[in-house]
Structures are given as C-alpha cells and as structure tokens.
Design a protein around this motif. Structure first.
Motif, mmCIF file in Angstrom:
data_model
loop_
_atom_site.group_PDB
_atom_site.id
_atom_site.type_symbol
_atom_site.label_atom_id
_atom_site.label_comp_id
_atom_site.label_asym_id
_atom_site.label_seq_id
_atom_site.Cartn_x
_atom_site.Cartn_y
_atom_site.Cartn_z
ATOM 1 N N PRO A 36 0.794 -1.232 0.000
ATOM 2 C CA PRO A 36 0.000 0.000 0.000
ATOM 3 C C PRO A 36 0.832 1.291 0.000
ATOM 4 O O PRO A 36 0.496 2.234 -0.724
ATOM 5 N N ALA A 37 1.896 1.358 0.766
ATOM 6 C CA ALA A 37 2.721 2.580 0.808
ATOM 7 C C ALA A 37 3.367 2.855 -0.543
ATOM 8 O O ALA A 37 3.457 4.008 -0.985
ATOM 9 N N VAL A 38 3.798 1.808 -1.220
ATOM 10 C CA VAL A 38 4.451 1.957 -2.530
ATOM 11 C C VAL A 38 3.413 2.327 -3.591
ATOM 12 O O VAL A 38 3.643 3.216 -4.418
ATOM 13 N N VAL A 39 2.276 1.682 -3.560
ATOM 14 C CA VAL A 39 1.189 2.004 -4.498
ATOM 15 C C VAL A 39 0.802 3.478 -4.357
ATOM 16 O O VAL A 39 0.626 4.193 -5.350
ATOM 17 N N SER A 75 18.936 -1.902 0.457
ATOM 18 C CA SER A 75 19.459 -2.914 1.368
ATOM 19 C C SER A 75 19.660 -2.285 2.736
ATOM 20 O O SER A 75 19.789 -1.071 2.868
ATOM 21 N N THR A 76 19.677 -3.143 3.756
ATOM 22 C CA THR A 76 19.842 -2.674 5.132
ATOM 23 C C THR A 76 20.397 -3.794 5.995
ATOM 24 O O THR A 76 20.345 -4.965 5.626
ATOM 25 N N VAL A 77 20.902 -3.411 7.138
ATOM 26 C CA VAL A 77 21.320 -4.358 8.152
ATOM 27 C C VAL A 77 20.299 -4.376 9.288
ATOM 28 O O VAL A 77 19.972 -5.417 9.820
ATOM 29 N N ASP A 78 19.770 -3.190 9.617
ATOM 30 C CA ASP A 78 18.945 -3.073 10.811
ATOM 31 C C ASP A 78 17.620 -2.340 10.618
ATOM 32 O O ASP A 78 16.892 -2.113 11.574
ATOM 33 N N GLY A 79 17.296 -1.927 9.388
ATOM 34 C CA GLY A 79 16.063 -1.201 9.154
ATOM 35 C C GLY A 79 16.161 0.288 9.420
ATOM 36 O O GLY A 79 15.236 1.031 9.130
ATOM 37 N N ARG A 80 17.287 0.735 9.961
ATOM 38 C CA ARG A 80 17.516 2.172 10.189
ATOM 39 C C ARG A 80 18.533 2.723 9.203
ATOM 40 O O ARG A 80 18.385 3.835 8.730
ATOM 41 N N ALA A 81 19.571 1.986 8.952
ATOM 42 C CA ALA A 81 20.608 2.404 8.003
ATOM 43 C C ALA A 81 20.346 1.694 6.683
ATOM 44 O O ALA A 81 20.365 0.462 6.617
ATOM 45 N N TRP A 82 20.096 2.473 5.631
ATOM 46 C CA TRP A 82 19.735 1.925 4.328
ATOM 47 C C TRP A 82 20.720 2.370 3.272
ATOM 48 O O TRP A 82 21.231 3.485 3.314
ATOM 49 N N GLU A 136 12.426 1.055 9.767
ATOM 50 C CA GLU A 136 11.260 1.063 8.880
ATOM 51 C C GLU A 136 11.332 -0.141 7.952
ATOM 52 O O GLU A 136 12.405 -0.656 7.654
ATOM 53 N N THR A 137 10.169 -0.540 7.474
ATOM 54 C CA THR A 137 10.087 -1.673 6.566
ATOM 55 C C THR A 137 10.628 -1.289 5.189
ATOM 56 O O THR A 137 10.668 -0.101 4.839
ATOM 57 N N PRO A 138 11.010 -2.263 4.393
ATOM 58 C CA PRO A 138 11.495 -1.948 3.048
ATOM 59 C C PRO A 138 10.441 -1.269 2.181
ATOM 60 O O PRO A 138 10.768 -0.413 1.356
ATOM 61 N N GLU A 139 9.171 -1.609 2.383
ATOM 62 C CA GLU A 139 8.103 -0.968 1.622
ATOM 63 C C GLU A 139 8.045 0.531 1.914
ATOM 64 O O GLU A 139 7.863 1.348 1.003
ATOM 65 N N THR A 140 8.193 0.891 3.168
ATOM 66 C CA THR A 140 8.158 2.300 3.554
ATOM 67 C C THR A 140 9.356 3.046 2.989
ATOM 68 O O THR A 140 9.224 4.176 2.497
#
Length: 166
Positions: A36-39, A75-82, A136-140
């Motif tokens: 949904p966020a990407v759409v 890509s990420t290791v922890d969801g904070r650093a992308w 955050e999630t990859p979708e976000t």
C-alpha cells in the motif's frame, strides 16, 4: 534482532543474503511494488517522468511511474541504516550524475527533508545512504525513495525552466 528483516528477505541471487559474516539484506523493489505505501507513492507521481537532464523531448529517456520500483534497489542491516541504489535510467530524471548546471543533489535533499531522517549521503553516482531515526520496513523506504525521486524531478524541472506535463 529485527525479525521482520529476516521474514521478508528473499535473496536476489543464490548465496546472497544474511549469513554469519554479512547481515546485509537486499530487497527486490519490484516485489514490494504492490504494498500500500508503494502504491500510494506511485500514484502521487506524474504518469511519466521526462528525461529532463538531457532532452525532455526524447521519449526513450522518460521513466514511466509504474517502472520506478524497477529503477531502485535497497538494502539494510537493521532497518535504520539503508543503502539505496538508483538505476541508470533515473539519472535522466533527477540528475544524480551532474549533467546540468544545477549543482545541488536534489534527490539527496529530498530524502534529507523527509520526517524521521537522521542523515543522508551520496556515496557514488548511483548509491546513497539513508539513516532513519527508527527502523522502517522496506516498503516504507521504497515509498520514501519514490517520493524523493518525484520531488527531485519536479525541483530540477523548475530550476531548469521546464514545464512538466500535469
């Protein structure tokens, strides 16, 4: 650690993905395109992003908004650093290669201006770092990236005096 990272991980190629030595998780943005966020981010984009860094009249340089997920990697290791990867095709719409007289990195500025962003960096021609205040999630993050591309595209057009189609 962040169980959702492991749960949503589908390595892009055999032998790549989290292991004991390297916890980096790379996401296939095309598989996230139906979230949904990407759409919503795609729906906010113009139908076509013109290749304004070279020649807005050249249709082959334009990027269709539905193709934006194919133009991005994350890509990420922890969801904070992308780490964000921009495909070569995006260069024609946001000028991350400095092909115009605009000297500021408008994509990086658009990312940095979003809420929850701690820091950004443009590491290489098509590689950016994004540090968030919370995981955050990859979708976000993909939706954030699409919004930043659209914002950078519009600002670049404004600065170059190019009128974009509505």
């Amino acid at each position: 650690m962040w169980t959702w990272l492991k749960r949503w991980t589908e390595p892009l190629r055999p032998g790549f993905g989290p292991d004991e030595e390297d916890d980096v998780v790379e996401y296939d943005a095309t598989k996230l395109a139906d979230a949904p966020a990407v759409v919503a981010a795609i729906a906010r984009a113009p139908t076509t992003l013109l290749g304004i860094t070279v020649d807005p009249a050249r249709a082959e340089l334009a990027v269709d908004r539905d193709d934006l997920p194919r133009c991005l990697g994350l890509s990420t290791v922890d969801g904070r650093a992308w780490e964000l990867f921009l495909d070569d095709g995006v260069s024609s719409v946001v000028d991350n290669r400095r092909m115009t007289a605009v000297t500021e990195d408008l994509f990086e500025l658009a990312l940095a201006g979003q809420s929850g962003v701690v820091s950004t960096a443009h590491l290489d021609t098509e590689i950016y770092w994004l540090r968030l205040a919370r995981p955050e999630t990859p979708e976000t993050v993909l939706a954030r990236s699409i919004d930043a591309i659209v914002s950078a595209h519009r600002e670049l057009a404004r600065r170059l005096g190019i009128v974009l189609p509505t």
